[in-house]
Each structure stands twice: as C-alpha cells, then as structure tokens.
Design a protein around this motif. Structure first.
Motif, PDB file in Angstrom:
ATOM      1  N   LYS A  26      60.559   8.808  54.307  1.00  0.00           N
ATOM      2  CA  LYS A  26      61.157  10.067  54.771  1.00  0.00           C
ATOM      3  C   LYS A  26      61.394  11.009  53.599  1.00  0.00           C
ATOM      4  CE  LYS A  26      64.371  12.222  57.762  1.00  0.00           C
ATOM      5  NZ  LYS A  26      63.968  13.528  57.349  1.00  0.00           N
ATOM      6  N   GLN A  27      61.885  10.500  52.480  1.00  0.00           N
ATOM      7  CA  GLN A  27      62.100  11.343  51.298  1.00  0.00           C
ATOM      8  C   GLN A  27      60.788  11.937  50.813  1.00  0.00           C
ATOM      9  OE1 GLN A  27      64.057   8.754  48.508  1.00  0.00           O
ATOM     10  NE2 GLN A  27      66.106   9.429  49.125  1.00  0.00           N
ATOM     11  N   HIS A  28      59.742  11.135  50.813  1.00  0.00           N
ATOM     12  CA  HIS A  28      58.434  11.627  50.380  1.00  0.00           C
ATOM     13  C   HIS A  28      57.945  12.747  51.304  1.00  0.00           C
ATOM     14  CE1 HIS A  28      54.474  11.552  48.576  1.00  0.00           C
ATOM     15  NE2 HIS A  28      53.949  11.415  49.775  1.00  0.00           N
ATOM     16  N   LEU A  29      58.074  12.561  52.597  1.00  0.00           N
ATOM     17  CA  LEU A  29      57.658  13.589  53.556  1.00  0.00           C
ATOM     18  C   LEU A  29      58.494  14.858  53.406  1.00  0.00           C
ATOM     19  CD1 LEU A  29      57.061  11.377  56.723  1.00  0.00           C
ATOM     20  CD2 LEU A  29      55.343  12.395  55.221  1.00  0.00           C
ATOM     21  N   ASP A  30      59.793  14.702  53.175  1.00  0.00           N
ATOM     22  CA  ASP A  30      60.661  15.860  52.979  1.00  0.00           C
ATOM     23  C   ASP A  30      60.259  16.640  51.729  1.00  0.00           C
ATOM     24  OD1 ASP A  30      62.081  15.270  55.251  1.00  0.00           O
ATOM     25  OD2 ASP A  30      63.780  14.345  54.185  1.00  0.00           O
ATOM     26  N   ARG A  31      59.947  15.926  50.646  1.00  0.00           N
ATOM     27  CA  ARG A  31      59.512  16.597  49.411  1.00  0.00           C
ATOM     28  C   ARG A  31      58.217  17.363  49.636  1.00  0.00           C
ATOM     29  NH1 ARG A  31      59.958  11.719  46.463  1.00  0.00           N
ATOM     30  NH2 ARG A  31      62.151  11.386  46.115  1.00  0.00           N
ATOM     31  N   GLU A  32      57.281  16.769  50.366  1.00  0.00           N
ATOM     32  CA  GLU A  32      56.021  17.457  50.662  1.00  0.00           C
ATOM     33  C   GLU A  32      56.274  18.714  51.483  1.00  0.00           C
ATOM     34  OE1 GLU A  32      53.297  14.844  52.599  1.00  0.00           O
ATOM     35  OE2 GLU A  32      52.863  13.715  50.780  1.00  0.00           O
ATOM     36  N   ARG A  33      57.152  18.603  52.466  1.00  0.00           N
ATOM     37  CA  ARG A  33      57.461  19.751  53.319  1.00  0.00           C
ATOM     38  C   ARG A  33      58.106  20.868  52.509  1.00  0.00           C
ATOM     39  NH1 ARG A  33      61.228  17.890  56.727  1.00  0.00           N
ATOM     40  NH2 ARG A  33      62.812  19.276  55.964  1.00  0.00           N
ATOM     41  N   LEU A  34      59.015  20.518  51.615  1.00  0.00           N
ATOM     42  CA  LEU A  34      59.652  21.523  50.767  1.00  0.00           C
ATOM     43  C   LEU A  34      58.631  22.190  49.849  1.00  0.00           C
ATOM     44  CD1 LEU A  34      62.979  19.729  49.793  1.00  0.00           C
ATOM     45  CD2 LEU A  34      62.707  21.729  51.253  1.00  0.00           C
ATOM     46  N   HIS A  35      57.712  21.404  49.306  1.00  0.00           N
ATOM     47  CA  HIS A  35      56.674  21.957  48.435  1.00  0.00           C
ATOM     48  C   HIS A  35      55.789  22.936  49.210  1.00  0.00           C
ATOM     49  CE1 HIS A  35      53.977  22.207  45.074  1.00  0.00           C
ATOM     50  NE2 HIS A  35      52.953  21.860  45.851  1.00  0.00           N
ATOM     51  N   GLU A  36      55.430  22.574  50.438  1.00  0.00           N
ATOM     52  CA  GLU A  36      54.635  23.466  51.282  1.00  0.00           C
ATOM     53  C   GLU A  36      55.396  24.750  51.580  1.00  0.00           C
ATOM     54  OE1 GLU A  36      53.666  21.059  54.637  1.00  0.00           O
ATOM     55  OE2 GLU A  36      52.224  19.843  53.512  1.00  0.00           O
ATOM     56  N   SER A  37      56.708  24.652  51.749  1.00  0.00           N
ATOM     57  CA  SER A  37      57.524  25.844  51.995  1.00  0.00           C
ATOM     58  C   SER A  37      57.484  26.781  50.800  1.00  0.00           C
ATOM     59  CB  SER A  37      58.974  25.461  52.295  1.00  0.00           C
ATOM     60  OG  SER A  37      59.046  24.714  53.482  1.00  0.00           O
ATOM     61  N   VAL A  38      57.536  26.229  49.602  1.00  0.00           N
ATOM     62  CA  VAL A  38      57.472  27.047  48.392  1.00  0.00           C
ATOM     63  C   VAL A  38      56.122  27.758  48.317  1.00  0.00           C
ATOM     64  CG1 VAL A  38      57.394  26.951  45.869  1.00  0.00           C
ATOM     65  CG2 VAL A  38      59.140  25.671  47.107  1.00  0.00           C
ATOM     66  N   ILE A  39      55.062  27.033  48.616  1.00  0.00           N
ATOM     67  CA  ILE A  39      53.726  27.627  48.579  1.00  0.00           C
ATOM     68  C   ILE A  39      53.621  28.749  49.608  1.00  0.00           C
ATOM     69  CG2 ILE A  39      51.283  27.181  49.062  1.00  0.00           C
ATOM     70  CD1 ILE A  39      51.719  24.407  47.792  1.00  0.00           C
ATOM     71  N   ARG A  40      54.143  28.530  50.815  1.00  0.00           N
ATOM     72  CA  ARG A  40      54.114  29.578  51.840  1.00  0.00           C
ATOM     73  C   ARG A  40      54.917  30.794  51.397  1.00  0.00           C
ATOM     74  NH1 ARG A  40      54.905  25.353  55.486  1.00  0.00           N
ATOM     75  NH2 ARG A  40      57.075  25.946  55.711  1.00  0.00           N
ATOM     76  N   ASP A  41      56.065  30.562  50.757  1.00  0.00           N
ATOM     77  CA  ASP A  41      56.875  31.677  50.262  1.00  0.00           C
ATOM     78  C   ASP A  41      56.121  32.479  49.206  1.00  0.00           C
ATOM     79  OD1 ASP A  41      58.964  31.082  51.937  1.00  0.00           O
ATOM     80  OD2 ASP A  41      60.168  30.063  50.391  1.00  0.00           O
ATOM     81  N   LEU A  42      55.427  31.797  48.304  1.00  0.00           N
ATOM     82  CA  LEU A  42      54.649  32.495  47.277  1.00  0.00           C
ATOM     83  C   LEU A  42      53.519  33.301  47.909  1.00  0.00           C
ATOM     84  CD1 LEU A  42      54.464  29.735  44.521  1.00  0.00           C
ATOM     85  CD2 LEU A  42      55.849  31.820  44.505  1.00  0.00           C
ATOM     86  N   GLU A  43      52.874  32.735  48.907  1.00  0.00           N
ATOM     87  CA  GLU A  43      51.807  33.460  49.603  1.00  0.00           C
ATOM     88  C   GLU A  43      52.377  34.670  50.333  1.00  0.00           C
ATOM     89  OE1 GLU A  43      50.131  30.442  52.077  1.00  0.00           O
ATOM     90  OE2 GLU A  43      48.874  29.640  50.468  1.00  0.00           O
ATOM     91  N   ARG A  44      53.539  34.506  50.950  1.00  0.00           N
ATOM     92  CA  ARG A  44      54.174  35.614  51.671  1.00  0.00           C
ATOM     93  C   ARG A  44      54.545  36.730  50.695  1.00  0.00           C
ATOM     94  NH1 ARG A  44      57.468  33.147  55.429  1.00  0.00           N
ATOM     95  NH2 ARG A  44      58.630  32.305  53.694  1.00  0.00           N
ATOM     96  N   GLN A  45      55.059  36.365  49.535  1.00  0.00           N
ATOM     97  CA  GLN A  45      55.411  37.377  48.531  1.00  0.00           C
ATOM     98  C   GLN A  45      54.163  38.104  48.032  1.00  0.00           C
ATOM     99  OE1 GLN A  45      57.601  35.290  45.527  1.00  0.00           O
ATOM    100  NE2 GLN A  45      59.437  35.070  46.787  1.00  0.00           N
TER     101      GLN A  45
END
Length: 79
Positions: A26-45
């Motif tokens: 679960k921790q590994h999946l959460d870290r991946e999800r957070l990393h994807e969120s950062v990437i989406r935020d950078l793309e949105r910016q």
C-alpha cells in the motif's frame, strides 16, 4: 508442543506477515500515486504557461489589427 499451539502460531505468523506485506504494498502504491500527481501538476502548469503565452500573443495581434484597421479607416476618411 501441542498441535493446537503450532496451528495458532502458524496462523499468527501468516497473518502478521500478510499484514506487513500489505502495508508495504500500500505504501508503494501511495508513493507512485503521489509521484503521478506531481507529474500531472507539472504538466498542468506547463499548459497554463503555454495558454498564457498564447493569450498574450493573441492580445498583441488584436491590438495590431485594431491599429491597422483604425489607420485604414482614417485613410479612407481623408480620401
């Protein structure tokens, strides 16, 4: 050691190991999800910066067009 004790110990070990493994997964999946969120935020910016650049370009072109139209209208009135 009685058989019942061995069974209880075995079940406890299996449940404990399963819980620990589940938490790690679960921790590994959460870290991946957070990393994807950062990437989406950078793309949105980046999209936002590009949209602002296009908007500024459009505003500049509109001003140039209006100025040219006013010059033509003034030239047509003087002729």
């Amino acid at each position: 050691m009685p058989t019942t004790s061995k069974v209880v110990l075995g079940v406890s070990l299996v449940l404990t190991l399963g819980t620990v493994a589940g938490v790690h997964i679960k921790q590994h999946l959460d870290r991946e999800r957070l990393h994807e969120s950062v990437i989406r935020d950078l793309e949105r910016q980046a999209r936002k910066r590009e949209n602002l650049r296009q908007l500024e370009e459009q505003i500049t072109l509109t001003r140039e067009f209006e100025t040219e139209r006013e010059k033509r209208a003034a030239g047509a009135q003087t002729s």
